[in-house]
Write a protein that holds these residues in place. Structure first.
Motif, short mmCIF file in Angstrom:
data_model
loop_
_atom_site.label_atom_id
_atom_site.label_comp_id
_atom_site.label_asym_id
_atom_site.label_seq_id
_atom_site.Cartn_x
_atom_site.Cartn_y
_atom_site.Cartn_z
N LEU A 1 0.80 -1.22 0.00
CA LEU A 1 0.00 0.00 0.00
C LEU A 1 0.84 1.27 0.00
O LEU A 1 0.28 2.36 0.00
CB LEU A 1 -0.92 0.02 1.23
N PHE A 2 2.16 1.13 -0.03
CA PHE A 2 3.01 2.30 0.12
C PHE A 2 3.83 2.62 -1.12
O PHE A 2 4.74 3.45 -1.08
CB PHE A 2 3.90 2.14 1.35
N SER A 3 3.49 1.98 -2.24
CA SER A 3 4.07 2.41 -3.51
C SER A 3 3.41 3.72 -3.92
O SER A 3 2.35 4.10 -3.39
CB SER A 3 3.85 1.36 -4.59
N GLU A 4 4.00 4.43 -4.86
CA GLU A 4 3.43 5.70 -5.30
C GLU A 4 2.02 5.52 -5.85
O GLU A 4 1.12 6.31 -5.55
CB GLU A 4 4.33 6.34 -6.36
N GLN A 5 1.81 4.47 -6.65
CA GLN A 5 0.49 4.25 -7.22
C GLN A 5 -0.52 3.90 -6.14
O GLN A 5 -1.65 4.42 -6.13
CB GLN A 5 0.55 3.12 -8.26
N ALA A 6 -0.12 3.03 -5.21
CA ALA A 6 -1.04 2.62 -4.14
C ALA A 6 -1.39 3.80 -3.24
O ALA A 6 -2.54 3.94 -2.80
CB ALA A 6 -0.43 1.49 -3.33
N GLN A 7 -0.41 4.66 -2.98
CA GLN A 7 -0.68 5.84 -2.15
C GLN A 7 -1.63 6.80 -2.86
O GLN A 7 -2.52 7.39 -2.22
CB GLN A 7 0.62 6.55 -1.81
N ALA A 8 -1.48 6.96 -4.16
CA ALA A 8 -2.40 7.82 -4.91
C ALA A 8 -3.82 7.26 -4.86
O ALA A 8 -4.80 8.02 -4.73
CB ALA A 8 -1.93 7.94 -6.36
N GLU A 9 -3.94 5.94 -4.95
CA GLU A 9 -5.26 5.31 -4.87
C GLU A 9 -5.85 5.46 -3.47
O GLU A 9 -7.05 5.73 -3.32
CB GLU A 9 -5.15 3.84 -5.27
N LEU A 10 -5.04 5.28 -2.45
CA LEU A 10 -5.52 5.46 -1.08
C LEU A 10 -5.97 6.91 -0.85
O LEU A 10 -7.00 7.15 -0.21
CB LEU A 10 -4.42 5.11 -0.08
N ARG A 11 -5.21 7.83 -1.36
CA ARG A 11 -5.56 9.25 -1.23
C ARG A 11 -6.93 9.53 -1.80
O ARG A 11 -7.76 10.21 -1.19
CB ARG A 11 -4.49 10.08 -1.96
N GLU A 12 -7.19 8.99 -2.98
CA GLU A 12 -8.50 9.20 -3.62
C GLU A 12 -9.60 8.50 -2.81
O GLU A 12 -10.72 9.02 -2.68
CB GLU A 12 -8.47 8.68 -5.05
#
Length: 206
Positions: A184-195
């Motif tokens: 959950l802490f890759s750049e893509q996963a963080q962007a998805e979590l943010r949304e």
């Protein structure tokens, strides 16, 4: 090395920045004033001149940390946005700020360990904190007036919810990664979590 005679405010800022890193890394009890002095090639005497003692320095670090995040919130200039867009922007900012300022999160965790007893001695924090609630209140009132937000939304509870979702992402990263991996802490996963955090908060108020 700057001296207080050359630029006293810059020296004070250098001390605060070094102390922030030291307290965030080692906590109040583990931090050493000498190590803070060594970080910026100054003396303990100079630090005590500005802040009195170790506790005074720690309180100054806390005050600066909270003032900084509140100032950046104020600079978002949300007044020209729709209530939904304003709330979205504020949630995005909070998520990003906490992710980018792990030292702030650590300082908050450390002060919770100390039952916030040092924060109680910082008179300016009540006004600083109220500004965050006032900002959310304006957004909520605009959303209610436009028929977009529920009538029973509490700005204080909403602030708690935004903070909780953004704070956990940083505060529990190490233990969460140990238990479940760091997917959950890759750049893509963080962007998805943010949304997802944004959508969760919007779902609460709509």
């Amino acid at each position: 090395m700057r001296t207080w005679k050359q630029d006293p405010e810059a020296v004070r800022a250098d001390i605060l920045n070094a102390a922030t890193a030291e307290f965030a890394q080692n906590g109040l009890d583990g931090a050493r004033v000498q190590d803070i002095a060594d970080r910026i090639q100054t003396s303990k005497r100079m630090i005590f001149y500005y802040f009195g003692d170790k506790d005074g320095l720690y309180r100054a670090v806390l005050e600066q940390a909270y003032r900084s995040v509140r100032q950046r919130e104020a600079e978002l200039d949300l007044k020209g946005l729709s209530p939904v867009d304003a709330l979205r922007r504020l949630v995005e900012f909070t998520f990003d700020h906490h992710r980018d300022h792990a030292d702030f999160i650590r300082l908050v965790m450390i002060e919770n360990i100390h039952d916030a007893r040092h924060m109680r001695k910082i008179e300016s924090l009540s006004g600083t904190s109220n500004a965050a609630i006032d900002q959310l209140r304006e957004i909520c009132e605009a959303g209610k007036a436009a028929g977009l937000f529920r009538d029973d939304i509490s700005p204080l509870a909403l602030h708690w919810q935004i903070s909780a979702l953004s704070f956990f992402n940083v505060a529990n990263r190490s233990t969460f990664s140990m238990n479940f991996g760091d997917g959950l802490f890759s750049e893509q996963a963080q962007a998805e979590l943010r949304e997802q955090v944004v959508k969760s908060i919007l779902a609460i108020v709509m």
